[in-house]
Design a protein around this motif. Structure first.
Motif, PDB file in Angstrom:
ATOM      1  N   GLU A 173       0.826  -1.211   0.000  1.00 29.00           N
ATOM      2  CA  GLU A 173       0.000   0.000   0.000  1.00 29.00           C
ATOM      3  C   GLU A 173       0.860   1.260   0.000  1.00 29.00           C
ATOM      4  O   GLU A 173       0.549   2.232  -0.696  1.00 29.00           O
ATOM      5  N   ALA A 174       1.944   1.250   0.781  1.00 29.08           N
ATOM      6  CA  ALA A 174       2.848   2.404   0.821  1.00 29.08           C
ATOM      7  C   ALA A 174       3.498   2.611  -0.543  1.00 29.08           C
ATOM      8  O   ALA A 174       3.610   3.751  -1.019  1.00 29.08           O
ATOM      9  N   ALA A 175       3.916   1.526  -1.166  1.00 28.76           N
ATOM     10  CA  ALA A 175       4.534   1.617  -2.490  1.00 28.76           C
ATOM     11  C   ALA A 175       3.563   2.228  -3.503  1.00 28.76           C
ATOM     12  O   ALA A 175       3.946   3.114  -4.271  1.00 28.76           O
ATOM     13  N   ALA A 176       2.330   1.767  -3.477  1.00 26.00           N
ATOM     14  CA  ALA A 176       1.332   2.293  -4.414  1.00 26.00           C
ATOM     15  C   ALA A 176       1.065   3.776  -4.154  1.00 26.00           C
ATOM     16  O   ALA A 176       0.948   4.567  -5.090  1.00 26.00           O
ATOM     17  N   ALA A 177       0.978   4.151  -2.886  1.00 27.99           N
ATOM     18  CA  ALA A 177       0.683   5.546  -2.541  1.00 27.99           C
ATOM     19  C   ALA A 177       1.810   6.486  -2.964  1.00 27.99           C
ATOM     20  O   ALA A 177       1.562   7.644  -3.316  1.00 27.99           O
ATOM     21  N   LEU A 178       3.042   5.984  -2.922  1.00 28.97           N
ATOM     22  CA  LEU A 178       4.199   6.824  -3.238  1.00 28.97           C
ATOM     23  C   LEU A 178       4.736   6.616  -4.646  1.00 28.97           C
ATOM     24  O   LEU A 178       5.725   7.242  -5.036  1.00 28.97           O
ATOM     25  N   PHE A 179       4.087   5.722  -5.410  1.00 33.53           N
ATOM     26  CA  PHE A 179       4.492   5.426  -6.791  1.00 33.53           C
ATOM     27  C   PHE A 179       5.939   4.933  -6.862  1.00 33.53           C
ATOM     28  O   PHE A 179       6.715   5.361  -7.714  1.00 33.53           O
ATOM     29  N   ILE A 180       6.282   4.047  -5.917  1.00 38.54           N
ATOM     30  CA  ILE A 180       7.600   3.418  -5.903  1.00 38.54           C
ATOM     31  C   ILE A 180       7.408   1.911  -5.755  1.00 38.54           C
ATOM     32  O   ILE A 180       6.299   1.451  -5.489  1.00 38.54           O
ATOM     33  N   GLY A 181       8.462   1.158  -5.920  1.00 36.95           N
ATOM     34  CA  GLY A 181       8.373  -0.287  -5.796  1.00 36.95           C
ATOM     35  C   GLY A 181       8.385  -0.736  -4.345  1.00 36.95           C
ATOM     36  O   GLY A 181       8.840  -0.006  -3.454  1.00 36.95           O
ATOM     37  N   GLN A 182       7.894  -1.936  -4.124  1.00 38.75           N
ATOM     38  CA  GLN A 182       7.893  -2.493  -2.776  1.00 38.75           C
ATOM     39  C   GLN A 182       9.302  -2.663  -2.238  1.00 38.75           C
ATOM     40  O   GLN A 182       9.543  -2.483  -1.042  1.00 38.75           O
ATOM     41  N   ALA A 183      10.245  -2.995  -3.111  1.00 37.58           N
ATOM     42  CA  ALA A 183      11.638  -3.130  -2.678  1.00 37.58           C
ATOM     43  C   ALA A 183      12.170  -1.793  -2.162  1.00 37.58           C
ATOM     44  O   ALA A 183      12.934  -1.756  -1.193  1.00 37.58           O
ATOM     45  N   SER A 184      11.755  -0.700  -2.790  1.00 34.19           N
ATOM     46  CA  SER A 184      12.176   0.629  -2.329  1.00 34.19           C
ATOM     47  C   SER A 184      11.602   0.933  -0.952  1.00 34.19           C
ATOM     48  O   SER A 184      12.285   1.505  -0.104  1.00 34.19           O
ATOM     49  N   VAL A 185      10.363   0.542  -0.724  1.00 30.20           N
ATOM     50  CA  VAL A 185       9.749   0.742   0.593  1.00 30.20           C
ATOM     51  C   VAL A 185      10.543  -0.031   1.642  1.00 30.20           C
ATOM     52  O   VAL A 185      10.865   0.509   2.712  1.00 30.20           O
ATOM     53  N   LYS A 186      10.872  -1.277   1.344  1.00 29.70           N
ATOM     54  CA  LYS A 186      11.642  -2.095   2.290  1.00 29.70           C
ATOM     55  C   LYS A 186      12.994  -1.456   2.591  1.00 29.70           C
ATOM     56  O   LYS A 186      13.431  -1.416   3.739  1.00 29.70           O
ATOM     57  N   THR A 187      13.646  -0.945   1.559  1.00 26.12           N
ATOM     58  CA  THR A 187      14.943  -0.294   1.755  1.00 26.12           C
ATOM     59  C   THR A 187      14.803   0.948   2.621  1.00 26.12           C
ATOM     60  O   THR A 187      15.590   1.167   3.550  1.00 26.12           O
ATOM     61  N   HIS A 188      13.817   1.767   2.327  1.00 26.66           N
ATOM     62  CA  HIS A 188      13.578   2.976   3.131  1.00 26.66           C
ATOM     63  C   HIS A 188      13.309   2.603   4.585  1.00 26.66           C
ATOM     64  O   HIS A 188      13.833   3.238   5.503  1.00 26.66           O
ATOM     65  N   LEU A 189      12.494   1.580   4.788  1.00 24.08           N
ATOM     66  CA  LEU A 189      12.178   1.162   6.159  1.00 24.08           C
ATOM     67  C   LEU A 189      13.419   0.658   6.884  1.00 24.08           C
ATOM     68  O   LEU A 189      13.602   0.967   8.072  1.00 24.08           O
ATOM     69  N   GLN A 190      14.272  -0.080   6.199  1.00 23.99           N
ATOM     70  CA  GLN A 190      15.490  -0.560   6.851  1.00 23.99           C
ATOM     71  C   GLN A 190      16.384   0.600   7.258  1.00 23.99           C
ATOM     72  O   GLN A 190      16.973   0.585   8.337  1.00 23.99           O
ATOM     73  N   HIS A 191      16.467   1.636   6.437  1.00 25.38           N
ATOM     74  CA  HIS A 191      17.245   2.816   6.792  1.00 25.38           C
ATOM     75  C   HIS A 191      16.624   3.535   7.990  1.00 25.38           C
ATOM     76  O   HIS A 191      17.345   3.992   8.882  1.00 25.38           O
ATOM     77  N   VAL A 192      15.310   3.632   8.003  1.00 22.96           N
ATOM     78  CA  VAL A 192      14.610   4.256   9.126  1.00 22.96           C
ATOM     79  C   VAL A 192      14.859   3.464  10.404  1.00 22.96           C
ATOM     80  O   VAL A 192      15.168   4.042  11.445  1.00 22.96           O
TER      81      VAL A 192
END
Length: 52
Positions: A15-34
């Motif tokens: 859902e986050a990926a769709a809302a931000l128009f990015i891939g799910q892998a990018s969401v996972k990477t961002h979350l790991q950095h956070v």
């Protein structure tokens, strides 16, 4: 910050990926950095620290 806010609001990675128009892998990477920056190990702990 946008990814963290979506997670704090209960969005899944998909859902986050769709809302931000990015891939799910990018969401996972961002979350790991956070997680690293906040010193936490999971999305629940990160969401608890998220400013609302």
């Amino acid at each position: 910050m946008e990814v963290l806010q979506l997670v704090a609001d209960g969005a899944s990675n998909k859902e986050a990926a769709a809302a931000l128009f990015i891939g799910q892998a990018s969401v996972k990477t961002h979350l790991q950095h956070v997680f690293h920056k906040l010193g936490v190990n999971d999305r629940t702990a990160a969401a608890e620290l998220s400013p609302s």
